[in-house]
Design an enzyme around this catalytic site. Structure first.
Site, short mmCIF file in Angstrom:
data_model
loop_
_atom_site.label_atom_id
_atom_site.label_comp_id
_atom_site.label_asym_id
_atom_site.label_seq_id
_atom_site.Cartn_x
_atom_site.Cartn_y
_atom_site.Cartn_z
N ILE A 1 12.77 60.23 12.18
CA ILE A 1 12.03 59.48 13.21
C ILE A 1 11.72 58.07 12.71
O ILE A 1 11.87 57.08 13.43
CB ILE A 1 10.71 60.20 13.58
CG1 ILE A 1 10.99 61.64 14.03
CG2 ILE A 1 9.97 59.44 14.67
CD1 ILE A 1 9.74 62.51 14.18
N ALA B 1 5.44 59.22 6.59
CA ALA B 1 5.85 59.96 5.39
C ALA B 1 5.03 61.23 5.30
O ALA B 1 3.82 61.22 5.49
CB ALA B 1 5.62 59.11 4.14
N ALA B 2 5.69 62.34 5.02
CA ALA B 2 4.97 63.61 4.97
C ALA B 2 5.78 64.67 4.27
O ALA B 2 7.00 64.57 4.13
CB ALA B 2 4.65 64.08 6.40
N ILE C 1 7.05 67.92 5.16
CA ILE C 1 7.22 68.52 6.49
C ILE C 1 7.72 69.97 6.47
O ILE C 1 7.94 70.56 7.51
CB ILE C 1 8.19 67.69 7.38
CG1 ILE C 1 9.61 67.72 6.81
CG2 ILE C 1 7.70 66.26 7.54
CD1 ILE C 1 10.65 67.31 7.86
N TYR D 1 0.66 73.28 6.61
CA TYR D 1 1.21 72.03 7.15
C TYR D 1 0.38 71.52 8.34
O TYR D 1 -0.03 70.36 8.38
CB TYR D 1 2.68 72.24 7.55
CG TYR D 1 3.26 71.12 8.38
CD1 TYR D 1 3.57 69.89 7.82
CD2 TYR D 1 3.50 71.30 9.75
CE1 TYR D 1 4.09 68.86 8.59
CE2 TYR D 1 4.02 70.28 10.53
CZ TYR D 1 4.32 69.06 9.95
OH TYR D 1 4.83 68.05 10.72
N ASN E 1 8.45 69.07 19.27
CA ASN E 1 9.63 69.28 18.42
C ASN E 1 10.62 68.15 18.69
O ASN E 1 11.28 68.16 19.73
CB ASN E 1 10.29 70.63 18.72
CG ASN E 1 9.68 71.72 17.90
OD1 ASN E 1 8.48 71.97 17.99
ND2 ASN E 1 10.47 72.37 17.08
N1 NAD Z 1 10.60 66.18 13.52
C1 NAD Z 1 9.64 66.77 14.19
O1 NAD Z 1 9.91 67.60 15.06
C2 NAD Z 1 8.20 66.42 13.95
C3 NAD Z 1 7.22 67.07 14.72
C4 NAD Z 1 5.88 66.77 14.50
C5 NAD Z 1 5.54 65.83 13.55
N2 NAD Z 1 6.50 65.23 12.81
C6 NAD Z 1 6.07 64.26 11.80
O2 NAD Z 1 6.83 63.08 11.92
C7 NAD Z 1 6.98 62.48 10.65
C8 NAD Z 1 8.45 62.19 10.37
O3 NAD Z 1 9.15 63.43 10.33
P1 NAD Z 1 10.74 63.52 10.40
O4 NAD Z 1 11.10 64.65 11.28
O5 NAD Z 1 11.32 62.18 10.64
O6 NAD Z 1 11.06 64.02 8.91
P2 NAD Z 1 11.88 63.33 7.73
O7 NAD Z 1 11.85 64.28 6.59
O8 NAD Z 1 13.21 62.88 8.20
O9 NAD Z 1 10.99 62.06 7.43
C9 NAD Z 1 9.96 62.04 6.49
C10 NAD Z 1 10.23 60.89 5.55
O10 NAD Z 1 9.15 60.78 4.64
C11 NAD Z 1 9.68 60.60 3.35
N3 NAD Z 1 8.68 61.10 2.40
C12 NAD Z 1 8.32 62.39 2.17
N4 NAD Z 1 7.35 62.43 1.24
C13 NAD Z 1 7.10 61.15 0.89
C14 NAD Z 1 6.22 60.54 -0.04
N5 NAD Z 1 5.38 61.26 -0.80
N6 NAD Z 1 6.21 59.18 -0.14
C15 NAD Z 1 7.06 58.42 0.62
N7 NAD Z 1 7.93 58.95 1.49
C16 NAD Z 1 7.94 60.29 1.62
C17 NAD Z 1 10.99 61.35 3.32
O11 NAD Z 1 11.89 60.90 2.33
C18 NAD Z 1 11.50 61.07 4.73
O12 NAD Z 1 12.26 59.90 4.77
C19 NAD Z 1 6.34 63.43 9.64
O13 NAD Z 1 5.03 62.98 9.39
C20 NAD Z 1 6.30 64.75 10.38
O14 NAD Z 1 5.23 65.58 9.94
C21 NAD Z 1 7.82 65.51 12.98
#
Ligand code: NAD
Length: 312
Positions: free
Chosen positions: A12, A78-79, A81, A148, A177
């Site tokens: 995202i 960043a998380a 996940i 989480y 999602n």
């Molecule tokens: N994809 C979904 O369906 C969804 C749903 C609800 C919430 N989210 C939230 O959206 C955000 C992005 O999720 P996503 O699906 O793009 O996942 P993703 O894993 O592609 O993105 C997370 C990014 O954070 C980076 N990261 C992880 N730990 C880190 C740290 N300690 N320091 C710096 N960078 C770090 C990872 O390398 C990655 O690039 C997250 O916070 C996630 O909880 C996603």
């Protein structure tokens, strides 16, 4: 404007960086590349965005990010996940998802950041939706079923606190999602990416339990629109960013298979312990206060995603 996007090399986050860079913002992405990929930012970096490799848990990396980026807007994505990892290592999950959020909020306050937008979860914060009136609005009880969701809920609490105590304009977006191009098919979440990847490789996707589990699928570009709008318009939130529509795994599988011009065949697998049976989130508040609504039709969004996985 100047923007800091944590997790900017992720699924995202990289779409958000693209959108901000395209409108002329000066963007710094902070990412430890634990699941994100440098390639996701190739186009944005050509357009002037920068990637700083480092962890949001590391004060030195945060100091450098604020010094280099001098952000007016912070988008914190960043998380940790991985839901299963959150169960096996809840302290690590808390450290990344809540601890680092507090560190960022503190730096945002000191730097006088105009808006702080946080990626929370609509899929995991409310807990089981079965037996409740779906779609759930934001004032529903939050009863997360995994660390989480709990760590995201804790982080949201600090966003509210910084708003009350320091007047920092914080906004939490509770994402459904999310699906779309660039989603990692090797994670345990992201069923759209997992199914697309299996179909692309000619494998049968695995369906756990009866496949009647429902989720609220929202397209990545719509989610990016929500982040951009939240940063522009503000609002106290939290806001559900979803469609309000439940789609079952089997129905989703059929739609994805159709995008690959196939029938949906799958490998049945035992139900997963602790998996939520039903969830969908009501996006009306985001509609009223941010003027946001998900625009992408599910089949069209899945077709674009399938094309991306096929490399078309
Ligand atoms: N994809 C979904 O369906 C969804 C749903 C609800 C919430 N989210 C939230 O959206 C955000 C992005 O999720 P996503 O699906 O793009 O996942 P993703 O894993 O592609 O993105 C997370 C990014 O954070 C980076 N990261 C992880 N730990 C880190 C740290 N300690 N320091 C710096 N960078 C770090 C990872 O390398 C990655 O690039 C997250 O916070 C996630 O909880 C996603």
């Amino acid at each position: 404007m100047r923007a800091l996007v944590t997790g900017g090399a992720g699924f995202i986050g990289s779409h958000l960086v693209d959108a901000l860079a395209a409108r002329g913002d000066r963007v710094l992405a902070l990412d430890d590349l634990s699941s994100g990929r440098r390639e996701n930012l190739a186009r944005a970096c050509d357009a002037g965005a920068e990637l700083l490799e480092g962890s949001v848990t590391d004060e030195a990396a945060l100091a450098e990010a604020f010094e280099r980026g001098r952000p007016e807007l912070v988008f914190h994505l960043a998380a940790q996940i991985d839901v299963r990892r959150s169960v096996s290592d809840p302290a690590f999950d808390l450290d990344v998802n809540a601890g680092a959020t507090i560190k960022l909020l503190e730096r945002a306050r000191v730097a006088g950041v105009a808006r702080f937008v946080f990626a929370s979860t609509g899929g995991a914060i409310y807990g089981e939706g079965e037996g409740r009136d779906l779609p759930l609005p934001e004032d529903s009880d939050c009863r997360p079923d995994a660390p989480y969701g709990q760590s995201k809920y804790a982080a949201e609490g600090y966003l509210g606190l910084y708003r009350r105590l320091h007047g920092l304009a914080t906004i939490a977006l509770r994402l459904g999602n999310v699906y779309g191009p660039r989603q990692d098919p090797h994670g345990e979440a992201g069923v759209v990416a997992i199914f697309c990847n299996a179909l692309r490789e000619g494998r049968l996707p695995r369906v756990f339990g009866d496949g009647e589990q429902t989720r609220d699928y929202v397209y990545a570009a719509d989610v990016v629109g929500a982040f951009v709008t939240a940063a522009e318009r503000g609002g106290a939130g939290p806001y559900n960013i979803g469609t309000g529509v439940e789609t079952s795994v089997i129905d989703l599988g059929r739609r994805i298979a159709a995008a690959f011009d196939r029938e949906f065949e799958f490998e049945p697998a035992p139900a997963r312990l602790g998996e939520i049976q039903r969830i969908s989130i009501d996006p009306s508040l985001a509609g009223r206060e941010l003027g946001w609504a998900a625009g992408q039709d599910l089949d069209r969004g899945l077709a674009i995603t399938a094309d991306w996985f096929r490399g078309d």
